[in-house]
Design an enzyme around this catalytic site. Structure first.
Site, mmCIF file in Angstrom:
data_model
loop_
_atom_site.group_PDB
_atom_site.id
_atom_site.type_symbol
_atom_site.label_atom_id
_atom_site.label_comp_id
_atom_site.label_asym_id
_atom_site.label_seq_id
_atom_site.Cartn_x
_atom_site.Cartn_y
_atom_site.Cartn_z
ATOM 1 N N GLY A 8 0.830 -1.212 0.000
ATOM 2 C CA GLY A 8 0.000 0.000 0.000
ATOM 3 C C GLY A 8 0.861 1.257 0.000
ATOM 4 O O GLY A 8 2.090 1.194 0.087
ATOM 5 N N GLN A 9 0.212 2.403 -0.088
ATOM 6 C CA GLN A 9 0.942 3.676 -0.168
ATOM 7 C C GLN A 9 1.836 3.882 1.063
ATOM 8 O O GLN A 9 3.023 4.153 0.946
ATOM 9 C CB GLN A 9 -0.040 4.840 -0.219
ATOM 10 N N VAL A 10 1.247 3.758 2.238
ATOM 11 C CA VAL A 10 2.001 4.009 3.471
ATOM 12 C C VAL A 10 2.872 2.805 3.815
ATOM 13 O O VAL A 10 4.034 2.944 4.214
ATOM 14 C CB VAL A 10 1.029 4.322 4.636
ATOM 15 N N TYR A 20 -3.809 2.830 11.734
ATOM 16 C CA TYR A 20 -4.212 4.073 11.066
ATOM 17 C C TYR A 20 -5.725 4.179 10.966
ATOM 18 O O TYR A 20 -6.407 3.197 10.703
ATOM 19 C CB TYR A 20 -3.621 4.149 9.655
ATOM 20 N N TYR A 77 -17.537 2.777 5.119
ATOM 21 C CA TYR A 77 -16.084 2.806 5.308
ATOM 22 C C TYR A 77 -15.731 3.491 6.638
ATOM 23 O O TYR A 77 -14.980 2.948 7.451
ATOM 24 C CB TYR A 77 -15.417 3.535 4.128
ATOM 25 N N LYS A 106 -13.901 1.842 9.963
ATOM 26 C CA LYS A 106 -12.646 2.345 10.530
ATOM 27 C C LYS A 106 -12.837 2.732 11.999
ATOM 28 O O LYS A 106 -11.958 2.517 12.830
ATOM 29 C CB LYS A 106 -12.123 3.545 9.723
#
Ligand SMILES: NC(=O)c1ccc[n+]([C@@H]2O[C@H](COP(=O)([O-])OP(=O)(O)OC[C@H]3O[C@@H](n4cnc5c(N)ncnc54)[C@H](OP(=O)(O)O)[C@@H]3O)[C@@H](O)[C@H]2O)c1
Length: 269
Positions: A10-12, A95, A121, A125
């Site tokens: 993933g991005q992070v 996160y 979503y 989270k």
């Protein structure tokens, strides 16, 4: 320090895998977060001192029709990680998102503000956050927003492609948050880890932007001649509702580090 990282692709996750030493980095093939038993098995096998959960079900619109899967990956999985972290005495870094808020406040959200997600979503989270907190494990929950970077398809990449092709674009000017580069997020996660930070923190750069302002800044940085026209959210109907204003207040991180955080424009350039 033995670190177990999820979401390596993933991005992070990719940035964290690059920056941190001593990391056992997993992707979906090595550890599917929809599989609670697999999570327990991998954690018991690796016995990490720190677990960094950078994986998530991030398809905001698709989550409306896949609520169960979103809840399993974003809600239940962090809960299982937290239980295992507690058993080991490990720290769980997790996160979360500005989409836990409904946007009605109209000024930057602090950590103590009551969440009220508008979407499946956001709901999933928030469930993850609550399960981590309820477990009693040592944890660091980092809420962030509008993550973009060089990898993956993200709103920055869409704008960049259009800007480089000189194409005109329309971007909504009635959604405001803080664009956060994946490099900033990963490097500041490492800094907060080193500083021994725990609890809930809002980790975003300084400043705020509408999607339209962000696009204009990308176009300017690329010296593109593309025109960016303002639009309204209602012009682009989506399955999920998004908050109109979800700026996270990063003051707690600023106080902890004893220095201001860079402005998102500076990071973009
Ligand atoms: N992106 C944003 O704008 C944004 C905003 C606020 C908060 N956040 C939060 O910040 C964190 C990092 O986000 P990001 O932008 O780096 O996410 P990302 O680029 O979407 O990466 C998420 C990673 O999770 C993996 N993943 C998804 N489902 C999985 C599963 N069932 N098992 C194992 N891995 C799975 C994905 O793997 P595949 O490639 O195989 O799907 C992907 O590598 C997440 O917690 C996210 O919710 C992101």
């Amino acid at each position: 320090m033995r670190i177990l990282l999820t979401g390596r692709g993933g991005q992070v996750g990719a940035e964290l895998a690059r920056m941190l030493e001593g990391v056992a980095a997993t992707d979906r093939a090595a550890l599917d977060l929809a599989d609670a038993e697999a999570i327990r098995r991998v954690i018991r096998d690796i016995k990490p001192e720190v677990i960094i959960n950078a994986a998530a079900y991030n398809a905001v619109d698709r989550a409306e029709s896949e609520q169960e899967l979103a809840l399993r990956v974003n809600g239940a999985a962090p809960g299982v990680m937290a239980e295992e972290a507690k058993r080991l005495g490990a720290l769980l870094v997790h996160y979360s998102t500005d989409y836990v808020f409904d946007g009605a406040k109209g000024s930057p959200y602090v950590e103590g503000d009551a969440p009220k997600p508008l979407s499946a979503y956001g709901n999933s989270k928030l469930e993850g956050e609550e399960r981590v907190r309820a477990s009693g494990c040592r944890h660091l929950i980092l809420r962030t927003s509008w993550v973009y970077g060089p990898r993956a398809a993200n709103f920055y990449q869409v704008i960049r492609r259009k800007a480089q092709a000189g194409e005109p674009m329309r971007m909504v000017d009635d959604q405001t948050s803080v664009p956060t580069s994946s490099t900033f997020l990963a490097s500041h996660t490492a800094i907060l880890l080193k500083a021994g930070a725990t609890g809930l923190l809002h980790l975003v750069p300084s400043g705020q932007a509408t999607r339209h302002e962000f696009a204009c800044e990308v176009v300017r940085a690329l010296r593109s001649a593309s025109r960016v026209d303002p639009a309204r959210t209602a012009d682009f109907p989506t399955a999920a509702r998004r908050p109109v204003y979800s700026v996270l207040d990063n003051r707690r991180v600023v106080d902890l580090l004893g220095r201001p955080l860079p402005d998102w424009r500076e990071l973009l350039r």
